[in-house]
Design a protein around this motif. Sequence first.
Motif, mmCIF file in Angstrom:
data_model
loop_
_atom_site.group_PDB
_atom_site.id
_atom_site.type_symbol
_atom_site.label_atom_id
_atom_site.label_comp_id
_atom_site.label_asym_id
_atom_site.label_seq_id
_atom_site.Cartn_x
_atom_site.Cartn_y
_atom_site.Cartn_z
ATOM 1 N N VAL A 39 -112.747 -22.575 -55.839
ATOM 2 C CA VAL A 39 -113.891 -22.054 -56.598
ATOM 3 C C VAL A 39 -113.735 -22.317 -58.098
ATOM 4 O O VAL A 39 -114.678 -22.153 -58.857
ATOM 5 N N SER A 40 -112.531 -22.714 -58.525
ATOM 6 C CA SER A 40 -112.295 -23.149 -59.905
ATOM 7 C C SER A 40 -111.023 -23.978 -59.879
ATOM 8 O O SER A 40 -110.397 -24.124 -58.833
ATOM 9 N N ASP A 41 -110.618 -24.506 -61.043
ATOM 10 C CA ASP A 41 -109.392 -25.317 -61.101
ATOM 11 C C ASP A 41 -108.173 -24.561 -60.595
ATOM 12 O O ASP A 41 -107.238 -25.153 -60.087
ATOM 13 N N MET A 42 -108.173 -23.242 -60.779
ATOM 14 C CA MET A 42 -106.970 -22.461 -60.489
ATOM 15 C C MET A 42 -107.186 -21.385 -59.431
ATOM 16 O O MET A 42 -106.360 -20.486 -59.309
ATOM 17 N N ARG A 43 -108.295 -21.442 -58.673
ATOM 18 C CA ARG A 43 -108.569 -20.343 -57.753
ATOM 19 C C ARG A 43 -109.149 -20.835 -56.435
ATOM 20 O O ARG A 43 -110.019 -21.685 -56.413
ATOM 21 N N CYS A 44 -108.641 -20.256 -55.343
ATOM 22 C CA CYS A 44 -109.147 -20.514 -53.997
ATOM 23 C C CYS A 44 -109.619 -19.184 -53.418
ATOM 24 O O CYS A 44 -108.976 -18.149 -53.635
ATOM 25 N N GLU A 45 -110.729 -19.213 -52.680
ATOM 26 C CA GLU A 45 -111.206 -18.004 -52.013
ATOM 27 C C GLU A 45 -111.305 -18.260 -50.525
ATOM 28 O O GLU A 45 -111.683 -19.358 -50.095
ATOM 29 N N ARG A 46 -110.966 -17.229 -49.743
ATOM 30 C CA ARG A 46 -111.001 -17.328 -48.285
ATOM 31 C C ARG A 46 -112.447 -17.522 -47.833
ATOM 32 O O ARG A 46 -113.347 -16.855 -48.309
ATOM 33 N N VAL A 47 -112.650 -18.447 -46.913
ATOM 34 C CA VAL A 47 -113.986 -18.733 -46.401
ATOM 35 C C VAL A 47 -114.400 -17.649 -45.411
ATOM 36 O O VAL A 47 -115.521 -17.160 -45.443
ATOM 37 N N GLY A 48 -113.488 -17.249 -44.552
ATOM 38 C CA GLY A 48 -113.787 -16.202 -43.578
ATOM 39 C C GLY A 48 -112.513 -15.779 -42.894
ATOM 40 O O GLY A 48 -111.472 -16.392 -43.074
ATOM 41 N N CYS A 49 -112.592 -14.712 -42.131
ATOM 42 C CA CYS A 49 -111.461 -14.329 -41.291
ATOM 43 C C CYS A 49 -112.047 -13.909 -39.950
ATOM 44 O O CYS A 49 -113.198 -13.502 -39.858
ATOM 45 N N PHE A 50 -111.227 -14.028 -38.908
ATOM 46 C CA PHE A 50 -111.775 -13.950 -37.563
ATOM 47 C C PHE A 50 -111.525 -12.627 -36.867
ATOM 48 O O PHE A 50 -112.138 -12.338 -35.861
ATOM 49 N N ASN A 51 -110.607 -11.831 -37.398
ATOM 50 C CA ASN A 51 -110.399 -10.507 -36.809
ATOM 51 C C ASN A 51 -109.852 -9.568 -37.877
ATOM 52 O O ASN A 51 -109.454 -9.987 -38.952
ATOM 53 N N TYR A 52 -109.838 -8.298 -37.567
ATOM 54 C CA TYR A 52 -109.437 -7.269 -38.518
ATOM 55 C C TYR A 52 -108.035 -7.531 -39.068
ATOM 56 O O TYR A 52 -107.816 -7.469 -40.270
ATOM 57 N N LEU A 53 -107.102 -7.867 -38.179
ATOM 58 C CA LEU A 53 -105.718 -8.083 -38.601
ATOM 59 C C LEU A 53 -105.615 -9.243 -39.584
ATOM 60 O O LEU A 53 -104.951 -9.147 -40.610
ATOM 61 N N GLU A 54 -106.298 -10.341 -39.296
ATOM 62 C CA GLU A 54 -106.264 -11.492 -40.194
ATOM 63 C C GLU A 54 -106.897 -11.139 -41.541
ATOM 64 O O GLU A 54 -106.403 -11.531 -42.589
ATOM 65 N N CYS A 55 -107.995 -10.383 -41.502
ATOM 66 C CA CYS A 55 -108.664 -9.980 -42.747
ATOM 67 C C CYS A 55 -107.741 -9.105 -43.598
ATOM 68 O O CYS A 55 -107.758 -9.188 -44.822
ATOM 69 N N GLN A 56 -106.944 -8.278 -42.946
ATOM 70 C CA GLN A 56 -106.027 -7.392 -43.669
ATOM 71 C C GLN A 56 -104.819 -8.136 -44.226
ATOM 72 O O GLN A 56 -104.297 -7.771 -45.258
ATOM 73 N N SER A 57 -104.371 -9.176 -43.511
ATOM 74 C CA SER A 57 -103.077 -9.762 -43.857
ATOM 75 C C SER A 57 -103.167 -11.055 -44.653
ATOM 76 O O SER A 57 -102.190 -11.459 -45.265
ATOM 77 N N THR A 58 -104.317 -11.739 -44.654
ATOM 78 C CA THR A 58 -104.401 -12.968 -45.435
ATOM 79 C C THR A 58 -105.109 -12.687 -46.753
ATOM 80 O O THR A 58 -106.026 -11.856 -46.803
ATOM 81 N N PRO A 59 -104.692 -13.357 -47.820
ATOM 82 C CA PRO A 59 -105.298 -13.089 -49.135
ATOM 83 C C PRO A 59 -106.775 -13.469 -49.162
ATOM 84 O O PRO A 59 -107.162 -14.504 -48.626
ATOM 85 N N VAL A 60 -107.573 -12.636 -49.790
ATOM 86 C CA VAL A 60 -108.984 -12.954 -49.984
ATOM 87 C C VAL A 60 -109.115 -13.998 -51.095
ATOM 88 O O VAL A 60 -110.036 -14.803 -51.112
ATOM 89 N N ARG A 61 -108.128 -14.011 -52.019
ATOM 90 C CA ARG A 61 -108.148 -14.937 -53.147
ATOM 91 C C ARG A 61 -106.718 -15.360 -53.482
ATOM 92 O O ARG A 61 -105.801 -14.548 -53.448
ATOM 93 N N ILE A 62 -106.562 -16.642 -53.809
ATOM 94 C CA ILE A 62 -105.276 -17.185 -54.277
ATOM 95 C C ILE A 62 -105.535 -17.760 -55.664
ATOM 96 O O ILE A 62 -106.420 -18.594 -55.836
ATOM 97 N N THR A 63 -104.783 -17.282 -56.653
ATOM 98 C CA THR A 63 -104.971 -17.748 -58.030
ATOM 99 C C THR A 63 -103.643 -18.289 -58.548
ATOM 100 O O THR A 63 -102.592 -17.688 -58.337
ATOM 101 N N TYR A 64 -103.719 -19.439 -59.222
ATOM 102 C CA TYR A 64 -102.536 -20.087 -59.794
ATOM 103 C C TYR A 64 -102.437 -19.765 -61.281
ATOM 104 O O TYR A 64 -103.445 -19.768 -61.986
ATOM 105 N N TYR A 65 -101.223 -19.509 -61.728
ATOM 106 C CA TYR A 65 -100.958 -19.232 -63.142
ATOM 107 C C TYR A 65 -99.759 -20.068 -63.577
ATOM 108 O O TYR A 65 -98.896 -20.382 -62.760
ATOM 109 N N GLN A 66 -99.695 -20.394 -64.879
ATOM 110 C CA GLN A 66 -98.535 -21.091 -65.438
ATOM 111 C C GLN A 66 -98.039 -20.311 -66.650
ATOM 112 O O GLN A 66 -98.826 -19.960 -67.518
#
Length: 160
Positions: A39-66
């Motif tokens: 969604v930007s040079d330094m950010r990824c967002e989850r497209v979807g999740c398939f069950n409650y457990l996956e939604c709870q355990s996988t990041p909704v957003r991944i952001t890179y920092y330096q």
Amino acid sequence: DIDECAIGTHNCSAEESCYNIQGSFRCLSFECPSNYRKVSDMRCERVGCFNYLECQSTPVRITYYQLNFQTGIAVPAHIFRIGPSPAYAGDSIVLTITRGNEEGFFSTRRLNSYTGVVFLQRQVKEPKDFLLDVEMKLWRQGTYTTFLAKIYIFITAHAY
């Protein structure tokens, strides 16, 4: 320090970003895992999740920092602050370094229920690169949401 990235004397490929550090540079590449979109040079967002457990355990957003520091930085040193934005009354976070801290240079601490820091707890005596995965689990209104910060930390030689 010469900024090789600004003057173009680096050898990074077209797919990589040049990041200037004291006395040198690094070529960094940022890819989103499958099921994420950039969604930007330094950010990824989850497209979807398939069950409650996956939604709870996988990041909704991944952001890179330096971050760039010199050897000899006084410890303990707060190097990175993290929290939800906006924060609401009743929010609570849990911070965990999930990867990249095998030598124990870093730790996390909560400053209050919705703000935490990553800090350098051991002196880094030689120039060294780290890539920390810092997971923030946000407890809000009965649900956990996970966010992932991927933090590149470049410790460079002290400039005298």
